[in-house]
Design a protein around this motif. Sequence first.
Motif: not given
Length: 165
Positions: A54, A70, A86, A90-94
Motif C-alpha cells: 500500500y 502520491t 481497491s 477498506d475502500a480507502r486503501l489501494k
Amino acid sequence: MSGHFGALLSHTARMLRRAMDTRIAAEVTSELSGVRGMLLGEIICANNENRDVYQRDVEQWFHIRRSSVTAILQGMEQDGFITRCSVEKDARLKRLAATPKGVAYHDRIRASIDRFEHDLQQGLTPEEMAAARVVLNQILHNAQAIEAETKENSPISPERSNETC
C-alpha cells in the motif's frame, strides 16, 4: 560549495539521484527514474511473495512524504507500470500491483541499478565501503534524532514550517 558537511552530503545525494536517473533513462527507459525503478522492484518482490503493498508501505520504505508518494504512484500508474486496486475490507486503501509492462522492465532496471552500484564503488576498497556505511548510518541516526527533537520542541506545526520559503 560551503565547507558544511551537511551541504556536501546533500549535494552528493542529489548527484546520485541525477546520475541514477540518467543511467536508467539511457539503458532502460526515460519513463522511469531511479526511485521509480527501485519502487517498481520493491512492488514486484512483494507481489511475488504474495504480500500486499500500500502507499503507506512506500512512504516507510523510502522515507518520503505522502504527497511525494502520491505523485510518484500516479505517474507510474499513468505510464502503465503499476495499478492501484481497491481493497474489499477498506475502500480507502489501494493495493499496488505491477502491470505486465512493469514486470517486463524489472530485470533491465535491476541490472542497470546493479551496474550503477558497481560503478559508484570504483576505486574504493571493501574496508573503505564498510567504514563509509558506518559513518553514513551514524549521520542518518543523528539527523533523525535532530528532526525528532526539533519537532517535539517546535511551536510551529511541521506542515506549516516552510510557508515562507
